[in-house]
Design a protein around this motif. Structure first.
Motif, PDB file in Angstrom:
ATOM      1  N   ARG A 115       5.714   4.441  -2.809  1.00 12.96           N
ATOM      2  CA  ARG A 115       4.823   3.346  -2.433  1.00 12.96           C
ATOM      3  C   ARG A 115       4.219   3.610  -1.065  1.00 12.96           C
ATOM      4  O   ARG A 115       4.683   4.481  -0.325  1.00 12.96           O
ATOM      5  CB  ARG A 115       5.600   2.021  -2.387  1.00 12.96           C
ATOM      6  CG  ARG A 115       6.064   1.547  -3.749  1.00 12.96           C
ATOM      7  CD  ARG A 115       6.754   0.201  -3.633  1.00 12.96           C
ATOM      8  NE  ARG A 115       7.937   0.265  -2.776  1.00 12.96           N
ATOM      9  CZ  ARG A 115       8.534  -0.798  -2.233  1.00 12.96           C
ATOM     10  NH1 ARG A 115       8.037  -2.002  -2.439  1.00 12.96           N
ATOM     11  NH2 ARG A 115       9.606  -0.656  -1.474  1.00 12.96           N
ATOM     12  N   GLN A 116       3.209   2.849  -0.720  1.00 13.69           N
ATOM     13  CA  GLN A 116       2.582   2.948   0.602  1.00 13.69           C
ATOM     14  C   GLN A 116       2.366   1.537   1.143  1.00 13.69           C
ATOM     15  O   GLN A 116       2.262   0.576   0.373  1.00 13.69           O
ATOM     16  CB  GLN A 116       1.250   3.688   0.529  1.00 13.69           C
ATOM     17  CG  GLN A 116       0.235   3.003  -0.375  1.00 13.69           C
ATOM     18  CD  GLN A 116      -1.095   3.700  -0.365  1.00 13.69           C
ATOM     19  OE1 GLN A 116      -1.686   3.893   0.694  1.00 13.69           O
ATOM     20  NE2 GLN A 116      -1.571   4.085  -1.539  1.00 13.69           N
ATOM     21  N   GLN A 238       4.757  -3.037   0.373  1.00 11.50           N
ATOM     22  CA  GLN A 238       4.152  -1.791  -0.114  1.00 11.50           C
ATOM     23  C   GLN A 238       3.581  -1.976  -1.515  1.00 11.50           C
ATOM     24  O   GLN A 238       3.973  -2.901  -2.229  1.00 11.50           O
ATOM     25  CB  GLN A 238       5.217  -0.684  -0.168  1.00 11.50           C
ATOM     26  CG  GLN A 238       5.581  -0.098   1.168  1.00 11.50           C
ATOM     27  CD  GLN A 238       6.764  -0.789   1.797  1.00 11.50           C
ATOM     28  OE1 GLN A 238       7.602  -1.319   1.096  1.00 11.50           O
ATOM     29  NE2 GLN A 238       6.808  -0.806   3.121  1.00 11.50           N
ATOM     30  N   LYS A 239       2.675  -1.070  -1.854  1.00  7.77           N
ATOM     31  CA  LYS A 239       2.139  -1.039  -3.218  1.00  7.77           C
ATOM     32  C   LYS A 239       2.404   0.348  -3.807  1.00  7.77           C
ATOM     33  O   LYS A 239       2.471   1.334  -3.066  1.00  7.77           O
ATOM     34  CB  LYS A 239       0.643  -1.352  -3.225  1.00  7.77           C
ATOM     35  CG  LYS A 239      -0.197  -0.388  -2.414  1.00  7.77           C
ATOM     36  CD  LYS A 239      -1.667  -0.755  -2.476  1.00  7.77           C
ATOM     37  CE  LYS A 239      -2.497   0.255  -1.683  1.00  7.77           C
ATOM     38  NZ  LYS A 239      -3.932  -0.030  -1.706  1.00  7.77           N
ATOM     39  N   PRO A 240       2.552   0.440  -5.133  1.00  5.64           N
ATOM     40  CA  PRO A 240       2.884   1.739  -5.730  1.00  5.64           C
ATOM     41  C   PRO A 240       1.738   2.743  -5.611  1.00  5.64           C
ATOM     42  O   PRO A 240       0.572   2.375  -5.727  1.00  5.64           O
ATOM     43  CB  PRO A 240       3.158   1.390  -7.197  1.00  5.64           C
ATOM     44  CG  PRO A 240       2.430   0.114  -7.433  1.00  5.64           C
ATOM     45  CD  PRO A 240       2.437  -0.635  -6.130  1.00  5.64           C
ATOM     46  N   ASN A 241       2.119   3.989  -5.371  1.00  4.49           N
ATOM     47  CA  ASN A 241       1.127   5.075  -5.305  1.00  4.49           C
ATOM     48  C   ASN A 241       0.843   5.576  -6.716  1.00  4.49           C
ATOM     49  O   ASN A 241       1.292   6.652  -7.116  1.00  4.49           O
ATOM     50  CB  ASN A 241       1.673   6.233  -4.465  1.00  4.49           C
ATOM     51  CG  ASN A 241       1.636   5.946  -2.998  1.00  4.49           C
ATOM     52  OD1 ASN A 241       0.688   5.375  -2.489  1.00  4.49           O
ATOM     53  ND2 ASN A 241       2.692   6.332  -2.305  1.00  4.49           N
ATOM     54  N   THR A 242       0.104   4.794  -7.478  1.00  2.00           N
ATOM     55  CA  THR A 242      -0.153   5.187  -8.867  1.00  2.00           C
ATOM     56  C   THR A 242      -1.645   5.247  -9.187  1.00  2.00           C
ATOM     57  O   THR A 242      -2.013   5.308 -10.361  1.00  2.00           O
ATOM     58  CB  THR A 242       0.551   4.213  -9.842  1.00  2.00           C
ATOM     59  OG1 THR A 242       0.244   2.871  -9.463  1.00  2.00           O
ATOM     60  CG2 THR A 242       2.043   4.406  -9.839  1.00  2.00           C
ATOM     61  N   TYR A 256       2.817  -0.657 -11.226  1.00  2.00           N
ATOM     62  CA  TYR A 256       4.126  -0.008 -11.381  1.00  2.00           C
ATOM     63  C   TYR A 256       4.253   0.603 -12.781  1.00  2.00           C
ATOM     64  O   TYR A 256       3.566   0.175 -13.721  1.00  2.00           O
ATOM     65  CB  TYR A 256       5.257  -1.011 -11.161  1.00  2.00           C
ATOM     66  CG  TYR A 256       5.417  -1.429  -9.713  1.00  2.00           C
ATOM     67  CD1 TYR A 256       6.234  -0.708  -8.854  1.00  2.00           C
ATOM     68  CD2 TYR A 256       4.740  -2.533  -9.210  1.00  2.00           C
ATOM     69  CE1 TYR A 256       6.377  -1.083  -7.526  1.00  2.00           C
ATOM     70  CE2 TYR A 256       4.875  -2.915  -7.884  1.00  2.00           C
ATOM     71  CZ  TYR A 256       5.696  -2.187  -7.045  1.00  2.00           C
ATOM     72  OH  TYR A 256       5.818  -2.549  -5.734  1.00  2.00           O
ATOM     73  N   ASP A 275      10.502   4.152  -6.352  1.00  2.00           N
ATOM     74  CA  ASP A 275       9.780   2.896  -6.116  1.00  2.00           C
ATOM     75  C   ASP A 275       8.579   2.679  -7.022  1.00  2.00           C
ATOM     76  O   ASP A 275       8.029   1.572  -7.055  1.00  2.00           O
ATOM     77  CB  ASP A 275       9.306   2.835  -4.653  1.00  2.00           C
ATOM     78  CG  ASP A 275      10.449   2.558  -3.690  1.00  2.00           C
ATOM     79  OD1 ASP A 275      11.609   2.501  -4.146  1.00  2.00           O
ATOM     80  OD2 ASP A 275      10.181   2.412  -2.482  1.00  2.00           O
ATOM     81  N   VAL A 276       8.131   3.698  -7.743  1.00  2.42           N
ATOM     82  CA  VAL A 276       6.989   3.488  -8.659  1.00  2.42           C
ATOM     83  C   VAL A 276       7.428   2.797  -9.941  1.00  2.42           C
ATOM     84  O   VAL A 276       6.592   2.355 -10.718  1.00  2.42           O
ATOM     85  CB  VAL A 276       6.254   4.795  -9.048  1.00  2.42           C
ATOM     86  CG1 VAL A 276       5.486   5.360  -7.896  1.00  2.42           C
ATOM     87  CG2 VAL A 276       7.199   5.799  -9.656  1.00  2.42           C
ATOM     88  N   ARG A 278       8.932  -0.144 -12.203  1.00  4.44           N
ATOM     89  CA  ARG A 278       9.097  -1.603 -12.168  1.00  4.44           C
ATOM     90  C   ARG A 278      10.577  -1.941 -12.308  1.00  4.44           C
ATOM     91  O   ARG A 278      11.209  -1.589 -13.307  1.00  4.44           O
ATOM     92  CB  ARG A 278       8.300  -2.233 -13.318  1.00  4.44           C
ATOM     93  CG  ARG A 278       8.588  -3.673 -13.553  1.00  4.44           C
ATOM     94  CD  ARG A 278       8.278  -4.532 -12.349  1.00  4.44           C
ATOM     95  NE  ARG A 278       6.861  -4.776 -12.174  1.00  4.44           N
ATOM     96  CZ  ARG A 278       6.344  -5.343 -11.075  1.00  4.44           C
ATOM     97  NH1 ARG A 278       7.127  -5.708 -10.078  1.00  4.44           N
ATOM     98  NH2 ARG A 278       5.049  -5.531 -10.989  1.00  4.44           N
TER      99      ARG A 278
END
Lengths: 304, 104
Positions: A115-116, A238-242, A256, A275-276, A278
């Motif tokens: 995540r970032q 944070q939000k997922p780096n996806t 996620y 962390d990506v 859910r």
């Protein structure tokens, strides 16, 4: 033409989940590569003191991650850091990931892109908005700082900033309560030079070329108050780096990866970890658990 | 030909900068973005053997940081014939750094 490298497992993301997966994969004699956009360690690198990692009472996050990386490299894993993704193909029996420097192929891919930090909602060009107190805190010795976010990161980073000699520190949280651990809340509240404000958000950021003040709003009463500050540190989650996975693999509405208990994803031979994924709890130790499961599932998939 | 890598300090940075050509990186030891920036510089320098790389630990050398107006790390300065011609704070990728070096 870019060079091509063949592996059994490609791990995207070198945080603790990816590195744990690499350790298990390497110990299973699987030829493994970690491809990391920045440097290995992920969000743990930005944690000043890690105190919930079994075996260490307290350790700097980056130091801890360097120890893990040393173990990964000792096991013969190829580690590509500061690698920029170009594109990837995850369908079919042979998957590929292209970076600016090469093309990597493998039968299995583990997605552990982490995540970032979520950026501040208010758009500003001022440089005095920060997301890493370890990187940027030193400049604020004897100055006034606003910390945004009442979770564990906000409180822990506020304590770190105070240790640098911040003159006055104000921490705000938009909700009507703080989410940090009771221990962190008590610790910060006991310090001089600290103001804690719940139900508060930044309404405006003011300054000509340099941050001068913010207008704080109490979201419950609508009352506003001007606060002179020299720097703002943002820790609002944070939000997922996806983003790079959009349209390639199934994601939920927040970005996620909805993985199964063995951490399979919507594509055969593609697993997720850290962390990506859910899940209820996003911790170093749960990321390590994911890395373990994803690697063992990958091994089972490869040996089927 | 190999890149020159020089660690600068408060006591010697001025003499080095008088004739400097290349990159000067201000960093901290426990800063993840600094570590990433060092890796990016390594990558760019590997493709440009003539590029001189200098670096300064900002915590051990506060005078250099103050004198050159550096407030945060990583901060990268580009020097040409003793003049600082560019200053950039924050993380860059290899493509961005290569473009910056080539544009100077």
């Amino acid at each position: 033409m870019k060079p091509t490298y063949e592996f059994d497992i490609i791990i995207l993301g070198g945080g603790i989940a990816g590195m744990t997966a690499a350790i298990y994969a390497a110990r299973a004699n699987l030829k493994t590569v970690i491809i990391e956009k920045e440097v290995c360690g992920g969000l743990v690198n930005s944690t000043f003191q890690v105190e919930n990692f079994p075996s260490w009472i307290s350790i700097n996050g980056m130091e801890l991650m360097e120890k893990v990386l040393e173990q990964v490299e000792h096991l013969g894993v190829t580690v590509e850091q500061v690698a920029e993704f170009v594109k990837m193909e995850l369908k079919g029996d042979l998957k590929s990931v292209e970076t600016e420097d090469g093309l990597y192929t493998g039968k299995v891919v583990i997605l552990s892109t982490g995540r970032q930090p979520i950026p501040l909602e208010i758009d500003t060009d001022l440089e005095q908005i920060h997301y890493c107190s370890i990187c940027d805190g030193t400049a604020y010795k004897d100055k006034r700082v606003l910390v945004v976010g009442g979770g564990n990161s906000g409180f822990d980073e506020a304590l770190y900033l105070l240790s640098l000699g911040i003159r006055d520190l104000t921490l705000i949280e938009v909700a009507d309560r703080y989410f940090a651990s009771a221990a962190a809340q008590e610790m910060l509240a006991s310090k001089d030079r600290v103001t804690l404000l719940k139900s508060t958000r930044i309404k405006t950021i003011n300054g000509e070329g340099r941050l001068e003040s913010v207008l704080l709003e109490n979201v419950a009463t609508g009352m506003t108050e001007k606060l002179d500050v020299d720097g703002i540190f943002v820790f609002t989650g944070q939000k997922p780096n996806t983003e790079i996975l959009q349209g390639i693999i199934e994601l939920d509405s927040d970005g996620y990866i909805p993985a199964t208990p063995d951490l399979s994803t919507s594509l055969p031979g593609v697993y997720a970890a850290g962390d990506v994924v859910r899940k209820a709890y996003l911790q170093i130790t749960t990321a390590m658990s994911d890395g373990t499961i994803a690697a063992l599932s990958s091994e089972k998939f490869l040996r089927r | 030909m190999e890149n020159q890598h020089i660690e600068l300090t408060d006591s010697d940075y001025k003499s080095h900068l008088q004739t400097a050509n290349g990159i000067i990186l201000f960093y901290k030891k426990i800063c993840p973005h600094c570590k990433a920036m060092k890796k990016v510089i390594e990558k760019v320098a590997a493709a440009d053997p003539a590029l001189t790389v200098m670096q300064i630990d900002s915590e051990s050398n506060p005078a250099a940081m103050a004198e050159l107006g550096v407030e945060r790390v990583p901060t990268l300065l580009l020097a040409k014939e003793g003049q600082i011609i560019q200053q950039k704070s924050g993380l860059m990728n290899a493509r961005q750094l290569t473009a910056l070096v080539q544009s100077s």
